[in-house]
Design a protein around this motif. Sequence first.
Motif, PDB file in Angstrom:
ATOM      1  N   THR A  53      40.282  40.622  43.848  1.00 19.18           N
ATOM      2  CA  THR A  53      41.161  39.632  44.468  1.00 19.18           C
ATOM      3  C   THR A  53      41.224  38.363  43.634  1.00 19.18           C
ATOM      4  N   LYS A  91      43.461  38.961  40.678  1.00 18.04           N
ATOM      5  CA  LYS A  91      44.863  39.040  41.103  1.00 18.04           C
ATOM      6  C   LYS A  91      45.417  37.645  41.362  1.00 18.04           C
ATOM      7  N   ILE A  92      44.632  36.808  42.036  1.00 19.56           N
ATOM      8  CA  ILE A  92      45.056  35.428  42.311  1.00 19.56           C
ATOM      9  C   ILE A  92      45.235  34.666  41.004  1.00 19.56           C
ATOM     10  N   GLU A 107      48.733  33.086  40.005  1.00 24.46           N
ATOM     11  CA  GLU A 107      48.828  31.626  39.853  1.00 24.46           C
ATOM     12  C   GLU A 107      49.363  31.260  38.467  1.00 24.46           C
TER      13      GLU A 107
END
Length: 196
Positions: A99, A102-103, A107
């Motif tokens: 996660t 992925k962030i 971003e």
Amino acid sequence: MSKKFEVDHLTDLSFFELQERFLEGTGSMVLDRVNKIAYACLSVRTDEEVLNNFAMLIGYRVIAFEAVDQHGFPIYHTNVMMCIGEKFAVVCLESIKSTADKIMVLESYKATHKTVVDISFEQMNHFAGNMLEVQNKDGESLLVMSEQALKALHGTQVTALSAFSKIVSAPLYTIEQNGGGSARCMLAEVHLPLKR
């Protein structure tokens, strides 16, 4: 190449091969040349130290992450699961299991104003991540992909990409079936000025 283009220096990182550490050209990384970012999923063919050395030498920032296929095996080259255009990013987000990773990737896309076109594992397996934005002699943006990749995309995805580039596709089934690569693997980017 130096006969046609201005080449002011060469960078040689081949000494890493003696340590069995590799960065296999532009397949290992997907470069956002406008924003000087190297996106890379790490694997035995994309070593993080070699990647960081390359990025430092050319003045790029690294966004490194781990990506796997639907069976949990590491994806060997970033251009299997990602394509970066000037105004868009095609990416198989479900391949990025962490996660936090992925962030970090999303971003970065947001900060660089990329429209994200998310593809599935099935689409990735049909080479929908293996495409390249180029320019023709008139400066028009073209998005080069295989016929198989184009057929794997949904109508909304094609519409989204067509807003930024004219899509150009070709049947590359023999190369895809026997070589394991597609359109992006067959193209080399040249970002050098022509000799005067």
